[in-house]
Scaffold this motif. Structure first.
Motif, PDB file in Angstrom:
ATOM      1  N   ASP A   1     -32.876 -85.391 117.377  1.00 14.65           N
ATOM      2  CA  ASP A   1     -31.409 -85.402 117.287  1.00 14.65           C
ATOM      3  C   ASP A   1     -30.896 -84.720 118.554  1.00 14.65           C
ATOM      4  OD1 ASP A   1     -28.752 -85.288 116.728  1.00 14.65           O
ATOM      5  OD2 ASP A   1     -28.907 -83.741 115.174  1.00 14.65           O
TER       6      ASP A   1
ATOM      7  N   HIS B   1     -28.161 -84.640 120.138  1.00 19.03           N
ATOM      8  CA  HIS B   1     -26.827 -84.009 120.167  1.00 19.03           C
ATOM      9  C   HIS B   1     -26.822 -82.598 119.579  1.00 19.03           C
ATOM     10  CE1 HIS B   1     -25.190 -87.721 121.659  1.00 19.03           C
ATOM     11  NE2 HIS B   1     -25.847 -88.349 120.720  1.00 19.03           N
ATOM     12  N   SER B   2     -27.929 -82.200 118.968  1.00 16.45           N
ATOM     13  CA  SER B   2     -27.969 -80.855 118.381  1.00 16.45           C
ATOM     14  C   SER B   2     -28.378 -79.790 119.408  1.00 16.45           C
ATOM     15  CB  SER B   2     -28.958 -80.832 117.203  1.00 16.45           C
ATOM     16  OG  SER B   2     -30.281 -81.044 117.683  1.00 16.45           O
ATOM     17  N   TYR B   3     -28.719 -80.223 120.624  1.00 10.82           N
ATOM     18  CA  TYR B   3     -29.175 -79.256 121.641  1.00 10.82           C
ATOM     19  C   TYR B   3     -28.035 -78.809 122.550  1.00 10.82           C
ATOM     20  CZ  TYR B   3     -33.846 -80.563 120.183  1.00 10.82           C
ATOM     21  OH  TYR B   3     -34.975 -80.777 119.434  1.00 10.82           O
ATOM     22  N   SER B   4     -28.093 -77.548 122.967  1.00 11.79           N
ATOM     23  CA  SER B   4     -27.068 -77.031 123.886  1.00 11.79           C
ATOM     24  C   SER B   4     -27.361 -77.512 125.306  1.00 11.79           C
ATOM     25  CB  SER B   4     -27.075 -75.496 123.868  1.00 11.79           C
ATOM     26  OG  SER B   4     -28.263 -75.016 124.510  1.00 11.79           O
TER      27      SER B   4
END
Length: 327
Positions: free
Chosen positions: A64, A66-69
């Protein structure tokens, strides 16, 4: 122990890249560019063969993204690029160490914090890691530019910037040829060290050698000053021997003529592979109508980056210096 976000994302990038590399028999870095494209477009290119396509589609379902900064994305890409570079011995393929990038970012922020809008340029951007590390620390509205001659490195840089949602305008060209770009407020660069092979182009520079090949790192300092506004700043990661080499008298005279030396930060030798690779950070301000040399330049010997107490102490002293530095 639970994996960090950086470890997880790097593991995914590495696994997908190895799949492509083995299947296509390409280099790790070239395969990594395909992995990063797949991640950016969230899909596998249509022209890929079925077996590989199927495997990659399966791996895509396990991440996923989009869950990473942004920071996790940058660091995991950095790890993958470092793995790919282990196999390539070219000197210019060495990446700026992470802590060095953070110090350049800290200095950039301190020197430009009074400006609402900022134009930043890295004329030798490589994979873009130094520039994106710096951009992460600047708080104002930034327009960023980067130049790189190497096809693979600029592809990696563009994809890395896209995945981090950083807007950077890239020039794919020799960094000593003219740019279609107005001068900028700030230049950051990790100078590649060596001789510049194009003697005809080198002739256009004041810092050309009197005989034989010129030093590319000297010419890049001159080129950078040309593309900096009056009173703008330049932060170079430069070889320790910059002012001790055979053409250094000329360089020193040139800098005295066009710029102020704001500071020199000696980096710990432990940050580099060997003593001869040791580097310093040179901070310059291009001369302008209202500029002057600081009464007391910022002269710092950085402790080992692993010594957190000494690092905190040095950063405290640097902060105090910036409080008294009148621009």
């Amino acid at each position: 122990m639970e994996k960090t976000g950086v470890e997880t994302l790097f593991g995914w990038l590495d696994e997908a890249t190895e799949l492509i590399r083995q299947h296509r028999n390409e280099t790790y870095l070239d395969s990594l560019t395909i992995t990063m494209e797949i991640l950016f477009y969230e899909g596998v290119p249509e022209d890929m063969d079925d077996i590989l396509s199927h495997k990659l589609e399966n791996t895509l379902t396990t991440i996923d993204f989009h869950s990473y900064s942004t920071d996790e994305i940058r660091k995991s890409i950095q790890l993958a690029i470092l793995k790919g570079m282990k196999g390539s011995t070219q000197q210019q393929h060495l990446m700026t160490p992470e802590t060095v990038g953070l110090i350049v970012g800290y200095l950039s922020d301190k020197l430009t914090k009074d400006k609402e809008n900022l134009r930043v340029f890295d004329p030798v951007s490589g994979t873009g890691n130094l520039l994106t590390t710096v951009l992460a620390q600047l708080k104002q509205e930034v327009t960023a530019f980067a130049s790189e001659v190497d096809q693979t490195l600029i592809q990696l840089a563009v994809l890395s910037a896209n995945l981090q949602k950083k807007q950077i305008e890239f020039f794919h060209q020799d960094s000593l040829s003219p740019f279609l770009m107005d001068p900028v407020d700030l230049i950051v660069a990790d100078l590649p060290v060596g001789y510049y092979p194009d003697d005809i182009r080198a002739n256009d520079f004041e810092l050309k050698a009197d005989s034989g090949h010129s030093y590319s790192h000297h010419l890049l300092i001159e080129q950078s000053l040309k593309y900096t506004i009056e009173a703008g700043y330049l932060i170079f990661v430069a070889p320790e021997f910059l002012f001790d080499s055979d053409q250094s008298d000329k360089l020193h005279a040139y800098i005295q003529k066009y710029a102020h030396i704001v500071g020199v930060i000696r980096l710990p030798e432990t940050a580099f592979k060997s003593e001869k690779n040791a580097k310093s950070i040179l901070i310059l301000q291009k001369k302008g109508q209202h500029t002057s040399t600081p009464k007391q330049p910022l002269l710092v010997q950085m402790p080992s980056f692993k010594n957190s107490n000494a690092m905190a102490d040095i950063l405290g002293k640097m902060n105090a210096w910036f409080d008294t530095y009148s621009k």
